[in-house]
Design a protein around this motif. Structure first.
Motif, mmCIF file in Angstrom:
data_model
loop_
_atom_site.group_PDB
_atom_site.id
_atom_site.type_symbol
_atom_site.label_atom_id
_atom_site.label_comp_id
_atom_site.label_asym_id
_atom_site.label_seq_id
_atom_site.Cartn_x
_atom_site.Cartn_y
_atom_site.Cartn_z
ATOM 1 N N TYR A 166 -6.231 55.882 8.492
ATOM 2 C CA TYR A 166 -7.381 56.752 8.723
ATOM 3 C C TYR A 166 -8.125 56.231 9.945
ATOM 4 O O TYR A 166 -8.370 55.029 10.062
ATOM 5 C CB TYR A 166 -8.302 56.758 7.507
ATOM 6 N N ALA A 167 -8.468 57.142 10.848
ATOM 7 C CA ALA A 167 -9.152 56.751 12.086
ATOM 8 C C ALA A 167 -10.607 56.413 11.785
ATOM 9 O O ALA A 167 -11.464 57.300 11.703
ATOM 10 C CB ALA A 167 -9.062 57.875 13.112
ATOM 11 N N ALA A 168 -10.880 55.138 11.594
ATOM 12 C CA ALA A 168 -12.231 54.682 11.275
ATOM 13 C C ALA A 168 -12.558 53.450 12.106
ATOM 14 O O ALA A 168 -11.670 52.792 12.659
ATOM 15 C CB ALA A 168 -12.347 54.362 9.784
ATOM 16 N N TYR A 169 -13.854 53.155 12.178
ATOM 17 C CA TYR A 169 -14.320 51.995 12.930
ATOM 18 C C TYR A 169 -14.617 50.838 11.981
ATOM 19 O O TYR A 169 -15.135 51.039 10.880
ATOM 20 C CB TYR A 169 -15.586 52.337 13.724
ATOM 21 N N VAL A 170 -14.302 49.641 12.437
ATOM 22 C CA VAL A 170 -14.608 48.418 11.687
ATOM 23 C C VAL A 170 -15.802 47.764 12.369
ATOM 24 O O VAL A 170 -15.724 47.382 13.540
ATOM 25 C CB VAL A 170 -13.404 47.457 11.673
ATOM 26 N N ALA A 171 -16.918 47.658 11.649
ATOM 27 C CA ALA A 171 -18.155 47.169 12.256
ATOM 28 C C ALA A 171 -18.999 46.438 11.225
ATOM 29 O O ALA A 171 -18.832 46.622 10.016
ATOM 30 C CB ALA A 171 -18.948 48.340 12.840
ATOM 31 N N THR A 172 -19.923 45.626 11.720
ATOM 32 C CA THR A 172 -20.867 44.946 10.837
ATOM 33 C C THR A 172 -21.914 45.949 10.367
ATOM 34 O O THR A 172 -22.015 47.071 10.891
ATOM 35 C CB THR A 172 -21.561 43.796 11.571
ATOM 36 N N ALA A 173 -22.733 45.535 9.408
ATOM 37 C CA ALA A 173 -23.795 46.411 8.911
ATOM 38 C C ALA A 173 -24.771 46.763 10.032
ATOM 39 O O ALA A 173 -25.222 47.913 10.147
ATOM 40 C CB ALA A 173 -24.528 45.730 7.755
ATOM 41 N N ALA A 174 -25.096 45.790 10.881
ATOM 42 C CA ALA A 174 -26.030 46.037 11.987
ATOM 43 C C ALA A 174 -25.444 47.020 12.994
ATOM 44 O O ALA A 174 -26.149 47.900 13.507
ATOM 45 C CB ALA A 174 -26.376 44.720 12.670
ATOM 46 N N GLU A 175 -24.159 46.894 13.277
ATOM 47 C CA GLU A 175 -23.509 47.815 14.215
ATOM 48 C C GLU A 175 -23.441 49.224 13.643
ATOM 49 O O GLU A 175 -23.647 50.208 14.362
ATOM 50 C CB GLU A 175 -22.115 47.295 14.553
ATOM 51 N N GLN A 176 -23.179 49.331 12.360
ATOM 52 C CA GLN A 176 -23.125 50.651 11.735
ATOM 53 C C GLN A 176 -24.485 51.333 11.752
ATOM 54 O O GLN A 176 -24.571 52.565 11.848
ATOM 55 C CB GLN A 176 -22.604 50.523 10.302
ATOM 56 N N ALA A 177 -25.547 50.546 11.689
ATOM 57 C CA ALA A 177 -26.898 51.113 11.696
ATOM 58 C C ALA A 177 -27.225 51.791 13.025
ATOM 59 O O ALA A 177 -28.134 52.631 13.089
ATOM 60 C CB ALA A 177 -27.918 50.022 11.400
ATOM 61 N N LEU A 178 -26.486 51.467 14.079
ATOM 62 C CA LEU A 178 -26.716 52.093 15.382
ATOM 63 C C LEU A 178 -26.256 53.545 15.400
ATOM 64 O O LEU A 178 -26.745 54.345 16.210
ATOM 65 C CB LEU A 178 -25.982 51.311 16.478
ATOM 66 N N LEU A 179 -25.314 53.889 14.516
ATOM 67 C CA LEU A 179 -24.763 55.248 14.478
ATOM 68 C C LEU A 179 -24.818 55.771 13.044
ATOM 69 O O LEU A 179 -23.795 55.947 12.382
ATOM 70 C CB LEU A 179 -23.322 55.255 14.995
ATOM 71 N N PRO A 180 -26.010 56.034 12.534
ATOM 72 C CA PRO A 180 -26.157 56.421 11.120
ATOM 73 C C PRO A 180 -25.485 57.737 10.755
ATOM 74 O O PRO A 180 -25.195 57.972 9.580
ATOM 75 C CB PRO A 180 -27.679 56.508 10.947
ATOM 76 N N ALA A 181 -25.225 58.587 11.738
ATOM 77 C CA ALA A 181 -24.600 59.882 11.441
ATOM 78 C C ALA A 181 -23.096 59.776 11.235
ATOM 79 O O ALA A 181 -22.447 60.761 10.878
ATOM 80 C CB ALA A 181 -24.893 60.873 12.570
ATOM 81 N N LEU A 182 -22.539 58.590 11.439
ATOM 82 C CA LEU A 182 -21.085 58.432 11.362
ATOM 83 C C LEU A 182 -20.652 57.570 10.181
ATOM 84 O O LEU A 182 -19.644 56.858 10.260
ATOM 85 C CB LEU A 182 -20.555 57.817 12.662
ATOM 86 N N ARG A 183 -21.387 57.640 9.094
ATOM 87 C CA ARG A 183 -21.050 56.803 7.943
ATOM 88 C C ARG A 183 -19.630 57.052 7.441
ATOM 89 O O ARG A 183 -18.946 56.138 6.987
ATOM 90 C CB ARG A 183 -22.057 57.041 6.808
ATOM 91 N N GLU A 184 -19.178 58.304 7.537
ATOM 92 C CA GLU A 184 -17.826 58.610 7.066
ATOM 93 C C GLU A 184 -16.753 58.047 7.994
ATOM 94 O O GLU A 184 -15.569 58.034 7.644
ATOM 95 C CB GLU A 184 -17.637 60.121 6.922
#
Length: 246
Positions: A166-184
């Motif tokens: 599945y095409a997904a990104y691997v990131a830390t919690a802080a990095e994920q917080a930069l793009l909140p609309a892309l949780r999926e």
């Protein structure tokens, strides 16, 4: 040498005979022959027991009993839960994960200490299963990681569990917080953090269509956090909190 002779002369025939008798207990107090069930794997996390029971007729006996048969030279009679068998079952029936999710939701609603799982944490459970399914794939390269194809064990930040690849990104919690609309589109950080041995492996990532978060990824997704009316504009008006009400 004496011990080996003892096993061959006494233990092997005895255990071979026991395997043919309905002496092995399954959940529900059903007694079956040894060929009617499987032994739980040694060293597996306790959280995996409900999953194994849902997949296989698993004996309610110590895993060390299987070792007794193996030591006596009767390994061909021993059927055990293995990472490969779990992957195969999950590939054949992805709804197993849905069933476990419902059990964990019920456990969480029932409070701490409910079964299955002491804390009702489904992300941790899925991570436990994924970790187990990776045990025989580590260090064998790209070809072996393809064994996860079609296996539904990828927890995303939006709490969904999807199939590999599945095409997904691997990131830390802080990095994920930069793009909140892309949780999926993010692997759940608690899974990737705990299994960093794999989620930092270029072979693992490329084989399963995963991408490590980077400045380039952030730049490519800025449109998801900036105002839509900025799109295509060569310049936009400056904004400040002090001017917001003017």
């Amino acid at each position: 040498a004496v011990e080996d002779c003892f096993r061959g002369a006494l233990c092997r025939p005895l255990l071979q005979r026991l395997a043919e008798l309905p002496l092995f207990l399954l959940p529900g107090n059903q007694l079956v022959k040894m060929g009617g069930g499987v032994f739980r794997p040694r060293g597996a996390r306790e959280s995996l027991r409900p999953l194994f029971r849902a997949m296989f007729p698993m004996f309610a006996c110590p895993a060390t009993l299987a070792e007794e048969f193996k030591t006596a030279g009767l390994a061909d009679l021993v059927s055990e839960v293995t990472p490969q068998r779990v992957r195969s079952k999950l590939r054949q029936d992805p709804k197993i994960i849905d069933n476990m999710a419902r059990l964990y939701a019920a456990a969480a609603a029932g409070g701490i200490g409910s079964q299955p799982g002491e804390d009702g944490d489904f992300v941790e459970f899925v991570t436990d299963v994924l970790e187990y399914c990776l045990l025989d794939l580590s260090g064998h390269g790209t070809a072996h990681y393809k064994e996860l194809g079609g296996v539904r064990l990828l927890p995303c930040a939006n709490e969904q569990v999807l199939c590999f690849p599945y095409a997904a990104y691997v990131a830390t919690a802080a990095e994920q917080a930069l793009l909140p609309a892309l949780r999926e589109s993010f692997v759940h950080h608690r899974c990737s953090d705990r299994l960093a041995q794999w989620f930092r492996s270029p072979e693992f990532l490329s084989t399963l269509s995963l991408t490590s978060f980077s400045p380039a990824v952030l730049a490519s997704q800025l449109h998801t956090i900036l105002p839509r009316h900025w799109k295509g504009q060569p310049a936009v008006a400056a904004y400040s909190a002090g001017a917001a009400g003017q």
